[in-house]
Structures are given as structure tokens and as C-alpha cells.
Design a protein around this motif. Structure first.
Motif, mmCIF file in Angstrom:
data_model
loop_
_atom_site.group_PDB
_atom_site.id
_atom_site.type_symbol
_atom_site.label_atom_id
_atom_site.label_comp_id
_atom_site.label_asym_id
_atom_site.label_seq_id
_atom_site.Cartn_x
_atom_site.Cartn_y
_atom_site.Cartn_z
ATOM 1 N N UNK A 1 9.443 5.571 -1.538
ATOM 2 C CA UNK A 1 8.501 6.688 -1.506
ATOM 3 C C UNK A 1 9.165 8.053 -1.495
ATOM 4 N N UNK B 1 21.104 -2.541 6.966
ATOM 5 C CA UNK B 1 19.816 -1.934 7.313
ATOM 6 C C UNK B 1 18.919 -1.749 6.084
ATOM 7 N N UNK C 1 7.416 15.715 4.837
ATOM 8 C CA UNK C 1 7.465 14.492 5.625
ATOM 9 C C UNK C 1 8.917 14.105 5.811
ATOM 10 N N UNK D 1 16.213 -4.275 4.902
ATOM 11 C CA UNK D 1 14.914 -4.456 5.546
ATOM 12 C C UNK D 1 13.803 -3.907 4.666
ATOM 13 N N UNK D 2 12.726 -4.662 4.635
ATOM 14 C CA UNK D 2 11.675 -4.327 3.669
ATOM 15 C C UNK D 2 11.053 -2.955 3.953
ATOM 16 N N UNK D 3 10.904 -2.619 5.236
ATOM 17 C CA UNK D 3 10.257 -1.349 5.547
ATOM 18 C C UNK D 3 11.146 -0.170 5.136
ATOM 19 N N UNK D 4 12.460 -0.313 5.343
ATOM 20 C CA UNK D 4 13.386 0.728 4.922
ATOM 21 C C UNK D 4 13.306 0.887 3.406
ATOM 22 N N UNK E 1 10.780 0.195 1.537
ATOM 23 C CA UNK E 1 9.510 0.801 1.154
ATOM 24 C C UNK E 1 9.594 2.322 1.303
ATOM 25 N N UNK E 2 10.210 2.757 2.399
ATOM 26 C CA UNK E 2 10.316 4.198 2.604
ATOM 27 C C UNK E 2 11.258 4.836 1.586
ATOM 28 N N UNK F 1 0.845 -1.188 0.000
ATOM 29 C CA UNK F 1 0.000 0.000 0.000
ATOM 30 C C UNK F 1 0.878 1.234 0.000
ATOM 31 N N UNK F 2 0.374 2.255 -0.574
ATOM 32 C CA UNK F 2 1.019 3.562 -0.528
ATOM 33 C C UNK F 2 2.457 3.523 -1.018
ATOM 34 N N UNK G 1 11.383 11.289 7.322
ATOM 35 C CA UNK G 1 11.554 9.973 7.932
ATOM 36 C C UNK G 1 13.025 9.775 8.228
ATOM 37 N N UNK G 2 13.330 9.707 9.496
ATOM 38 C CA UNK G 2 14.730 9.570 9.884
ATOM 39 C C UNK G 2 14.979 8.171 10.416
ATOM 40 N N UNK G 3 15.767 7.396 9.717
ATOM 41 C CA UNK G 3 16.034 6.036 10.184
ATOM 42 C C UNK G 3 17.491 5.879 10.591
#
Lengths: 271, 326
Positions: A128, A116, A99, A119-122, A124-125, A51-52, A101-103
Motif C-alpha cells: 500500500x 520480518x 499515513x 509476514x503477510x501483514x508487513x 500488505x502494508x 481488502x484495501x 506506518x512504522x514497523x
């Protein structure tokens, strides 16, 4: 009349309680059955709902920051770091919501960062993002601020080779994830430039930065942002009390430099 | 027997304690609902984005940053590490453990009240079941009837069980009903992960499986009920042993609060795991949190609680049947 009413409530409460007892007993039994019998390993969902993933879904500029303590903002009294000031500046300039996003993770080395971004979430970000900013390499070179004392050139060169390979991979992966976002790699400064052997340390950092810039130049839209000059003259005024990380003023300097680059790119896009 | 239990229930209801407890819960739930609501709102404001994945990722990064600090206690580090790998696991499987909704609130509320709030409420009901009869002198009237003593005590015990079920039920109903006004009533089928095992500071995921939230909640309420019954039994025993209700309350209160404190500092005192009060947090095993002491597990904690409960039960019945009443 009253005793009758009481009897009535008594029956209801008792009946409800008995039903509840049975329900909770059942729940307890289920817990035992569920927790103590081996369950078949559940399968990872085959396809994740992506999504998104579309960019700019809310019309905001998305900044994705990754890297080490500099990106995290260690040493800044407000805890914002240059990324925080950067998004403040951009918000003011573009009158657009940002927006951020600081990882970033304190003490991250190039190897850690490479891990790092698997990782799938990283990922994804990263997909975007409209703008990617990063700092990396400080911990590779300075070993958490403690090294550069021995100034053993062989050891430093060895570290540099590993670092360059990792950075190259990081660039490549980020580019694969996101073809359009401009990546700003914020370079290193020499926190020891007011110490006795400043000449040697500066030359090491300069060389390190040069090689990184050369690696960045191999890719499209990766901008290497120098910070060496910012800290060259008045390093003690811009460093936090640990004499290693920038203080609020130092971070603001970095943010201003990056911000000026980003607005420029945006205007060019629009014209 | 049924008539005896009926009689005891009547006495319980007449004391109006149950209503007071329901009132307490009805007052607390909106409080926590509001706190939760504020937290979600705050998070949204800060992140400027409503995607839970981003929020969770941010939390993971924050935790990683805390872990990289050297001034962190070992205990806390272990806790953070386990929570971190769990969050990572949720993220990788694309499951949001905190999607807002009344069932989620219910789950979080009950997980947080299992070790102190609910046992306290149970204690309020049970503490004077027997001791009030002793101090008020009505015990003589009760025992002059041609009924065996153990039957009288058993009827009191059963009434206690029923009221515990009632309390747990009212927690469920009230927390669902009230929080639903704010968060909405949906979310029963949301998937959750359970079956995490903890070994040292590693999170083992071999046995992890998905359960729908309604089953998860039912399981947790079963555990809550179990804990309440054990705490109730121990209070019941004290109520038989002591004539003064205040003393019963004092002892239970002290041990429950001591338990809540001990959990935070017993990690190196291993034999403390045989106390009943450090074993109350059963729901933590279902959700996969770090245990206060190495080597504790759901089976272990339930067994310890069962031993304490059975011992309390036996002591209560033996003393009650043997004691001279004058």
C-alpha cells in the motif's frame, strides 16, 4: 396490594433465575466439551480477504518505515525519530495528510528484517505504501553498539558479505511487492568519529555505505541516502547520551535530508 | 422444599440487595463503555487509519520493541511473548479479535471482572445469608419448625445459586444493552479463536479452532457462573461458621484481593496454585493467556475450585446440623 406485587416479582425473579441457571450450566458444559475434546484442526482460511490493497485509497500519502532502532526513533526525546519529523515536514510542505506506518524493531539486523518482511501483514502494508523508508545494517556492523573495538578486518568483511546478501534480498522482495514506491535507504554514520581510532572506524563505515549504495543502484527507484557527512563534524552534538543513537537534533537532520528528496520526486511526478 | 426455597428468595428480595447490585452494574458498565470508546477513538486519531490490521501490526511491532529491551522482567516478557504470538496468529488468519460491538464489549467486560468484581458482588449477597439469622436471633424461629436442619440450609443454598445466576444474567443483559448504544448490537457471529495452550513461553496452536462469538460468550459466562458459585459456596460456609457478617465479608474480601495480588507475583512459588483465589481467572484459558504459575490449565483450575467448593459445602452442612443453637 403490596404483598401481591411482591409475590409477582418473586415469581418472575425466580423463574428468570432458574432459566439463567440452566443457560449458564449449558455454557459451562459446552466449555468442557469444547476445551477438553480434541477438535479437528481448523483449516487456515483458503483465501484471505485482500481488502484495501489499492493504493491511495484515502488520498493520503502513505509512508511505510521499516528497519532498526534508527527508524524506531531510539534516543529522540519525543520518540518520533526521523520518520516522525519526516512526516511532519512532508505534511507542512505538501499540505497533505500523511499515513505513517512504522514497523521498525530495535536491534533488528538485516537477517531479522528479511524474516520480518515474510509476514503477510508487513507485505500488505508494503504494497500500500507510496514511500518506503528504511534503515538497516547498523546492528550488523556495530553489534548493538558494543563492537568495532577489535577492528578485526576479516570478521567485518565476513559480516559485510552476509549483510549485502540480505540487503539485496530485501530490496528484491520490496520491489516485487511494490513496483512504484520509491525506497529510501538511510545510510550509516560513524558514531565513533570523535574517538581515537576514528580514521579506521570511518573507513569501515564508508566502505560499508559504499557497498550498500552500490547494491541499491542495481535496482530502480531505490535511493541511498547518506548520513555520514551529517554527523562527521559535530558528532557529539547530535548523539544521544548513549553515544550511539542520534538525539532529537540528529534525527531532525536526517528527516530534513530525506524530506527534501521526497518532495523533489513528487514534483517531478506531477510535472 | 420448593416452598422453603421460595421463602428464602422472598427474604433475599426483601433485603433489596439484588437491586443494589444491579444498580452497581448499571453504573459501572457505562463507565467502562466510555473508557473503551475513548480508547478506540484515541487509536483512530493516532493511526489516522481505521484498518484494524494496521493497528494490530503496530501493536505487534511495539511489543517486539519492548521485548528487545533488556530491562524487562522475565514474567512480563513471557506474558508479552505469548500475547505476541497470539496476535500474530489472529493476524495471519485475518480475524480481528477486537472488532467493536456490544458482544465484544460483553466478552472483554466479563473477562476482566471474573476474578474480582463478580466474586465481590456475589459476596455481598451471600455473606449474611446465614450469619444474619444468627446475629439477629431469627435462627431460633427458623429451627423450631418441624423441618430438618439440612433442608433449611439447602434451601438457603439453592436460593444463593438462583441469585448468582440472576447476577450473572444481569451482567450479561446490562453490558450488552448499555454498550450497544455506543458500539452497536451486532457481531454475534464474529469468529474467534480458542484452544490455545501455553507451555513455558511458547504458545501451542495444535488445538486451536474457530468458534463464533456467541458460543464463545456463552462458554465464558458458563465459566464465570462456575467461579461465582464456588466463591458463593465458600462465603456461604463462612456465613455458617461465623456469626458476624462483617467478619465473613472481611475474610472473603481479604482472600479475593490477596488472590488478585498473588496472581502477579507467585510464579516461583509453585504450591500457591492450590489456593482457590489464584485459580479464578478461568476465562484466560479459553482466550489463551499466560498462566500465573507453570503447569496450571483449565482442568487443573476447575478441579482445584471444585475441591474447595465441595469442602466448603460439606463443612457448612456438617457444622450447621451439629451446632447447638442457644
Amino acid at each position: 396490594m403490596k404483598p401481591v406485587l411482591k409475590k409477582y416479582t418473586l415469581t418472575i425473579v425466580s423463574a428468570v433465575s432458574i432459566a439463567a441457571s440452566l443457560l449458564w450450566l449449558f455454557g459451562l458444559g459446552w466449555t468442557l466439551q469444547d476445551q477438553f475434546t480434541a477438535n479437528e484442526k481448523f483449516e487456515q482460511p483458503k483465501e484471505k480477504t485482500e481488502s484495501a490493497t489499492s493504493k491511495n485509497e484515502d488520498g493520503k500519502l502513505t509512508i511505510f518505515a521499516l528497519g532498526d532502532s534508527l527508524t524506531r526513533g531510539t534516543g529522540d526525546a519525543d520518540g518520533k525519530g526521523y520518520t516522525g519529523y519526516l512526516s511532519d515536514l512532508l505534511k507542512k510542505k505538501s499540505e497533505q495528510d500523511i499515513n505513517l506506518f512504522n514497523t521498525a524493531i530495535k536491534g533488528e539486523t538485516s537477517r531479522g528484517l528479511l524474516k520480518q518482511i515474510q509476514q503477510s501483514e508487513i507485505q500488505r502494508q508494503a504494497k500500500q505504501a507510496d514511500v518506503i523508508v528504511m534503515t538497516i545494517g547498523g546492528n550488523d556492523l556495530f553489534q548493538q553498539g558494543a563492537a568495532l573495538e577489535s577492528l578485526d578486518m576479516n570478521a567485518i568483511n565476513g559480516k559485510k558479505q552476509i549483510y549485502l546478501r540480505n540487503v539485496n534480498n530485501i530490496y528484491k522482495q520490496l520491489r516485487e511487492l511494490n513496483q512504484d514506491a520509491v525506497i529510501y535507504h538511510v545510510g550509516l554514520y560513524n558514531p565513533f568519529s570523535n574517538l581515537s581510532d576514528a580514521k579506521t572506524t570511518s573507513s569501515v563505515v564508508r566502505d560499508w555505505n559504499f557497498q550498500t549504495a552500490a547494491a541499491a543502484a542495481e535496482f530502480e527507484n531505490i535511493v541511498y541516502v547518506p548520513t555520514f557527512d551529517l554527523f562527521q563534524l559535530q558528532v557529539e552534538n547530535y548523539l544521544y547520551s548513549d553515544q550511539f543513537h542520534p538525539n532529537t537534533e540528529g534525527y531532525k537532520l536526517i528527516a530534513e535530508r530525506v524530506a527534501s528528496l521526497i518532495t523533489f520526486e513528487q514534483e517531478e511526478d506531477e510535472s | 422444599m420448593i416452598n422453603l426455597v421460595r421463602n428464602e428468595m422472598l427474604k433475599l428480595l426483601r433485603k433489596k440487595r439484588l437491586y443494589v447490585i444491579i444498580l452497581i452494574i448499571a453504573f459501572l458498565v457505562p463507565l467502562f463503555t466510555y473508557a473503551q470508546f475513548k480508547e478506540i477513538q484515541d487509536q483512530r486519531e493516532k493511526m489516522g487509519n481505521q484498518d484494524w490490521r494496521t493497528v494490530l501490526q503496530q501493536e505487534i511491532t511495539d511489543t517486539q520493541n519492548r521485548l528487545s529491551s533488556s530491562r524487562i522482567q522475565d514474567e512480563w516478557r513471557k506474558y508479552l511473548k505469548i500475547r505476541l504470538s497470539q496476535q500474530q496468529y489472529y493476524l495471519e488468519n485475518d480475524i480481528d479479535p477486537r472488532a467493536p460491538g456490544a458482544p465484544t464489549f460483553m466478552r472483554i467486560f466479563v473477562e476482566n471482572s471474573i476474578d474480582l468484581l463478580l466474586p465481590l458482588l456475589v459476596m455481598v449477597i451471600v455473606a449474611d445469608l446465614v450469619s444474619s439469622e444468627a446475629s439477629g436471633g431469627t435462627i431460633k424461629l427458623l429451627l423450631t419448625r418441624p423441618v430438618k436442619r439440612w433442608r433449611i440450609l439447602l434451601s438457603k443454598y439453592l436460593a444463593m445459586m438462583l441469585s448468582i445466576s440472576f447476577i450473572v444474567l444481569s451482567v450479561a443483559v446490562l453490558s450488552y444493552g448499555i454498550s450497544g448504544l455506543v458500539f452497536g448490537y451486532g457481531g454475534w457471529n464474529m469468529p474467534l479463536l480458542t484452544g490455545f495452550a501455553v507451555s513455558g513461553d511458547e504458545l501451542l496452536t495444535e488445538n486451536v479452532h474457530i468458534v463464533p462469538q456467541w458460543q464463545y460468550i456463552l462458554m465464558e459466562f458458563g465459566l464465570v457462573w462456575y467461579v461465582c458459585v464456588i466463591v458463593g459456596t465458600l462465603t456461604f460456609m463462612l456465613s455458617v461458621l461465623l456469626r458476624s457478617t462483617a467478619a465473613v465479608m472481611g475474610i472473603m474480601l481479604a482472600s479475593l484481593i490477596a488472590g488478585a495480588i498473588l496472581v502477579n507475583m507467585v510464579s516461583s512459588w509453585e504450591s500457591a496454585k492450590y489456593f482457590f483465589m489464584v485459580n479464578l481467572n478461568l476465562t484466560n484459558y479459553v482466550s489463551g493467556m499466560a498462566t500465573p504459575i507453570e503447569g496450571m490449565s483449565l482442568g487443573f483450575s476447575m478441579a482445584v475450585l471444585a475441591v474447595w467448593g465441595i469442602a466448603g459445602f460439606i463443612i457448612a452442612f456438617v457444622t450447621f446440623s451439629k451446632r447447638d443453637i442457644y
